[in-house]
Design a protein around this motif. Structure first.
Motif, PDB file in Angstrom:
ATOM      1  N   ARG A 163      79.619 -64.198  53.914  1.00 39.23           N
ATOM      2  CA  ARG A 163      79.769 -65.073  55.075  1.00 39.23           C
ATOM      3  C   ARG A 163      78.417 -65.174  55.775  1.00 39.23           C
ATOM      4  NH1 ARG A 163      79.362 -62.158  59.461  1.00 39.23           N
ATOM      5  NH2 ARG A 163      79.817 -59.966  59.384  1.00 39.23           N
ATOM      6  N   LYS A 179      81.702 -60.126  52.931  1.00 36.19           N
ATOM      7  CA  LYS A 179      82.912 -60.096  53.762  1.00 36.19           C
ATOM      8  C   LYS A 179      83.408 -58.660  53.864  1.00 36.19           C
ATOM      9  CE  LYS A 179      84.412 -64.794  53.034  1.00 36.19           C
ATOM     10  NZ  LYS A 179      85.446 -65.704  52.572  1.00 36.19           N
ATOM     11  N   SER A 199      85.345 -61.581  59.562  1.00 40.97           N
ATOM     12  CA  SER A 199      86.011 -61.405  58.260  1.00 40.97           C
ATOM     13  C   SER A 199      86.214 -59.930  57.941  1.00 40.97           C
ATOM     14  CB  SER A 199      85.202 -62.065  57.143  1.00 40.97           C
ATOM     15  OG  SER A 199      85.006 -63.429  57.413  1.00 40.97           O
TER      16      SER A 199
END
Length: 178
Positions: free
Chosen positions: A89, A110, A142
């Protein structure tokens, strides 16, 4: 007193006695036993032609028909790795200057946080727990909700304790004059 007298008699005429003992003939040593001659070593065993040393043509022909194709397991493992976009991410927060001269990250796996993101999330939760709930932090970064709750419960980034100075019963130093 008796030891002195004994020592005198023992050391009396010592040199003459030593010379007499040295000049005396020494006894002859006993003759050695005649050793029996060693038996000759046994002859080496005759060479036998074994099955292992002979070529077996039918087995050799079968061996030539076998073809082995192998691959490097390390290269196969590298091929199976997922791409970066699937499990990473982008960063939510980063420091303006690279700390300690390290290369600045652009994305994070993540389920992981950078130090800057962790400090921002924990500081925000400490100052405004209604806005920075564990669910919101887990969704924004996340993370797993259980791990986020444990992080907020057991990790306290900044806890400043100010101990007020004591004003009463203060000991003052006084100069003494002589």
């Amino acid at each position: 007193m008796g030891a002195r007298v004994v020592r005198m008699f023992r050391n009396f005429n010592l040199e003459n006695r030593v010379h007499r003992e040295i000049s005396r003939e020494k006894p002859l040593p006993a003759p050695r036993h005649a050793a029996a001659p060693r038996p000759p070593p046994p002859p080496p065993p005759p060479l036998k032609v074994s099955v292992r040393t002979c070529k077996n043509d039918p087995l050799l022909a079968l061996l030539r028909t076998v073809y082995v194709q192998s691959t490097d397991p390390a290269a196969a493992a590298e091929v199976r790795l997922p791409t970066h976009s699937l499990c990473r991410r982008p960063l939510k927060f980063s420091l303006p200057v690279a700390p300690y001269g390290m290369v600045e990250l652009t994305d994070v796996p993540k389920g992981k946080l950078t130090i800057a993101e962790a400090l921002k999330a924990l500081g925000g939760h400490q100052q405004q727990p209604q806005t920075w709930t564990p669910e919101k932090i887990a969704q924004d970064y996340s993370l797993d909700l259980k791990d986020t709750k444990d992080l907020l419960e057991f990790f306290i980034p900044f806890e400043v304790k100010i101990i007020p100075p004591k004003t009463e019963n203060r000991i003052t130093s006084s100069k003494t004059t002589n």
